[in-house]
Design a protein around this motif. Structure first.
Motif, mmCIF file in Angstrom:
data_model
loop_
_atom_site.group_PDB
_atom_site.id
_atom_site.type_symbol
_atom_site.label_atom_id
_atom_site.label_comp_id
_atom_site.label_asym_id
_atom_site.label_seq_id
_atom_site.Cartn_x
_atom_site.Cartn_y
_atom_site.Cartn_z
ATOM 1 N N PHE A 71 33.335 -75.252 84.824
ATOM 2 C CA PHE A 71 32.032 -75.878 84.634
ATOM 3 C C PHE A 71 31.799 -76.083 83.150
ATOM 4 C CE2 PHE A 71 31.426 -71.299 84.728
ATOM 5 C CZ PHE A 71 30.606 -71.047 83.640
ATOM 6 N N PRO A 72 31.059 -77.145 82.802
ATOM 7 C CA PRO A 72 30.786 -77.386 81.380
ATOM 8 C C PRO A 72 29.808 -76.362 80.839
ATOM 9 C CG PRO A 72 29.617 -78.976 82.741
ATOM 10 C CD PRO A 72 30.509 -78.194 83.667
ATOM 11 N N PRO A 73 29.909 -76.028 79.556
ATOM 12 C CA PRO A 73 28.959 -75.075 78.968
ATOM 13 C C PRO A 73 27.575 -75.685 78.845
ATOM 14 C CG PRO A 73 30.373 -76.008 77.279
ATOM 15 C CD PRO A 73 30.910 -76.498 78.589
ATOM 16 N N ALA A 74 26.599 -74.818 78.705
ATOM 17 C CA ALA A 74 25.224 -75.270 78.532
ATOM 18 C C ALA A 74 25.069 -76.037 77.226
ATOM 19 C CB ALA A 74 24.281 -74.071 78.549
ATOM 20 N N GLN A 75 24.188 -77.023 77.247
ATOM 21 C CA GLN A 75 23.928 -77.815 76.045
ATOM 22 C C GLN A 75 22.792 -77.243 75.210
ATOM 23 O OE1 GLN A 75 26.084 -80.412 75.250
ATOM 24 N NE2 GLN A 75 27.106 -79.372 76.957
ATOM 25 N N GLY A 76 22.188 -76.183 75.690
ATOM 26 C CA GLY A 76 21.114 -75.528 74.948
ATOM 27 C C GLY A 76 20.583 -74.364 75.761
ATOM 28 N N ALA A 77 19.704 -73.611 75.199
ATOM 29 C CA ALA A 77 19.135 -72.457 75.901
ATOM 30 C C ALA A 77 18.270 -72.930 77.061
ATOM 31 C CB ALA A 77 18.311 -71.622 74.937
ATOM 32 N N PHE A 78 18.405 -72.272 78.212
ATOM 33 C CA PHE A 78 17.663 -72.704 79.391
ATOM 34 C C PHE A 78 16.150 -72.543 79.224
ATOM 35 C CE2 PHE A 78 18.372 -68.180 80.198
ATOM 36 C CZ PHE A 78 17.120 -67.758 80.643
ATOM 37 N N ASP A 79 15.743 -71.618 78.334
ATOM 38 C CA ASP A 79 14.320 -71.381 78.160
ATOM 39 C C ASP A 79 13.731 -72.144 76.974
ATOM 40 O OD1 ASP A 79 15.612 -69.935 76.215
ATOM 41 O OD2 ASP A 79 14.577 -68.034 76.608
ATOM 42 N N ALA A 80 14.539 -73.030 76.376
ATOM 43 C CA ALA A 80 14.051 -73.771 75.206
ATOM 44 C C ALA A 80 12.873 -74.670 75.574
ATOM 45 C CB ALA A 80 15.180 -74.592 74.590
ATOM 46 N N VAL A 81 12.859 -75.179 76.805
ATOM 47 C CA VAL A 81 11.811 -76.130 77.186
ATOM 48 C C VAL A 81 10.484 -75.440 77.469
ATOM 49 C CG1 VAL A 81 13.435 -77.840 78.061
ATOM 50 C CG2 VAL A 81 12.547 -76.095 79.601
ATOM 51 N N PHE A 82 10.443 -74.116 77.369
ATOM 52 C CA PHE A 82 9.150 -73.446 77.469
ATOM 53 C C PHE A 82 8.256 -73.840 76.292
ATOM 54 C CE2 PHE A 82 11.054 -69.592 79.949
ATOM 55 C CZ PHE A 82 11.288 -70.431 81.039
ATOM 56 N N ASP A 83 8.879 -74.259 75.213
ATOM 57 C CA ASP A 83 8.150 -74.740 74.043
ATOM 58 C C ASP A 83 7.491 -76.074 74.408
ATOM 59 O OD1 ASP A 83 7.287 -75.804 71.631
ATOM 60 O OD2 ASP A 83 9.063 -75.158 70.519
ATOM 61 N N ARG A 84 6.159 -76.155 74.320
ATOM 62 C CA ARG A 84 5.440 -77.362 74.730
ATOM 63 C C ARG A 84 5.859 -78.595 73.950
ATOM 64 N NH1 ARG A 84 0.554 -77.295 73.454
ATOM 65 N NH2 ARG A 84 0.431 -75.331 72.306
#
Length: 337
Positions: free
Chosen positions: A319-332
């Motif tokens: 599987f491809p690695p994540a492109q960023g932290a999964f919780d980054a979008v908690f930032d409004r």
């Protein structure tokens, strides 16, 4: 982007490449790791004939296959080994010659250096292989074995591989040692010592194969993280251990593969005890983007069935690695509006 799934052809050298290539495609592979065995890849022909490497590439391309690495394990084994009659069966005639041990070692070293040049002609940047070892026979330390004794073995390896690695550097190709019993490096401790023996040469690294580490009790996932910058290639091969009837230990009891008494044996990928999920995570963590090359070995299974099953297993696993932290979008500020 997913990694290419390739098949190491060493265990298929009885088939001509023109027959193996379409079979590999049907079994689900993206490419082949060509062994310098059978008619799969001939080092001296590649150097003597300007069109040879191109024709081998075209044969693969005709079947939708790539090549990211070639293997010269069998010749590499003779570079540092104590030579005996077993080597004659695995070496090209021009490397074996008259069988005089030092002559065999020197010719094997020249052939391995030539393999780097041949790989460059093929357009691949990695040669997988073995080194052999002048001290493997002393792995169990009796008669009492001093560190000075083992130091001489690593010094012998460093001396013999220095000009080989110069040839790899000149060709822009990496040498990936498969860490394996009978080699100068067979676990993490000896792998570190081997790097020191070649003064940290940047062209010396590893073909990671968990099967050879697992049954020894070596932490194969930690190996990936420890040698992250030297994982040049990956073999997918499975193994089970802790089996048998209690009469054979980890050294194999002079039994053959497939003997039910054995403590350990190779298995088709996904059928053994190797934790491939953790391997996939670790490979992503270190940024490895090269092929996952199935080295298929299972004494109890039809190889075409096993190789096809292994290709499908590796494709599901990767599987491809994540492109960023999964919780980054908690930032409004990063949310859709």
């Amino acid at each position: 982007m997913s990694r290419p799934i390739t098949l190491f052809t060493g265990q298929w050298a009885d088939l001509p490449l023109a027959e193996l290539a379409p079979l590999a495609r049907r079994m689900g592979y993206d490419g082949l790791e060509l062994a310098c065995s059978g008619d799969h890849f001939n080092v001296q022909q590649a150097l003597a004939d300007e069109g040879y490497a191109r024709r081998q590439r075209e044969l693969l391309a005709d079947h939708g296959l790539q090549c990211h690495a070639i293997s010269n394990h069998l010749v590499g084994q003779a570079v540092c080994d104590l030579i005996d009659e077993r080597h004659r069966a695995i070496l090209p005639d021009h490397v074996w010659g008259d069988g005089e041990p030092e002559g065999v070692r020197q010719r094997a070293a020249r052939e391995l250096a030539d393999t780097a040049r041949a790989a460059a002609r093929l357009g691949v940047a990695t040669v997988t292989g073995f080194t052999g070892s002048s001290i493997w026979h002393a792995a169990y330390a009796f008669p009492p074995t001093s560190q000075a004794y083992w130091d001489r073995g690593f010094e012998d390896f460093g001396r013999r591989f220095a000009p080989i690695l110069q040839a790899f550097e000149a060709s822009g190709v990496n040498f990936a040692l498969e860490v394996h019993p009978t080699e100068i490096a067979f676990d993490a401790a000896t792998a570190a010592r081997a790097i020191q023996a070649v003064n940290g040469h940047p062209r010396f690294g590893f073909n990671f194969d968990p099967s050879h580490l697992a049954y020894q009790g070596v932490d194969y996932v930690a190996f990936i993280r420890r040698f992250a910058d030297r994982i040049f290639h990956v073999h997918m091969k499975d193994v089970w251990w802790g089996r048998g009837d209690g009469s054979v230990g980890v050294f194999g009891g002079h039994t053959s593969f497939g003997d039910a008494r054995r403590f350990w044996d190779f298995r088709s990928v996904g059928r053994g005890l190797v934790d491939f999920e953790s391997i996939a995570v670790a490979l992503n963590d270190i940024g490895y983007t090269g092929p996952l090359s199935v080295e298929w070995e299972d004494s109890r299974m039809d190889r075409e069935h096993g190789a096809a099953e292994s290709a499908a297993f590796c494709r599901r696993l990767d599987f491809p690695p994540a492109q960023g932290a999964f919780d980054a979008v908690f930032d409004r500020k990063k949310q859709a509006s």
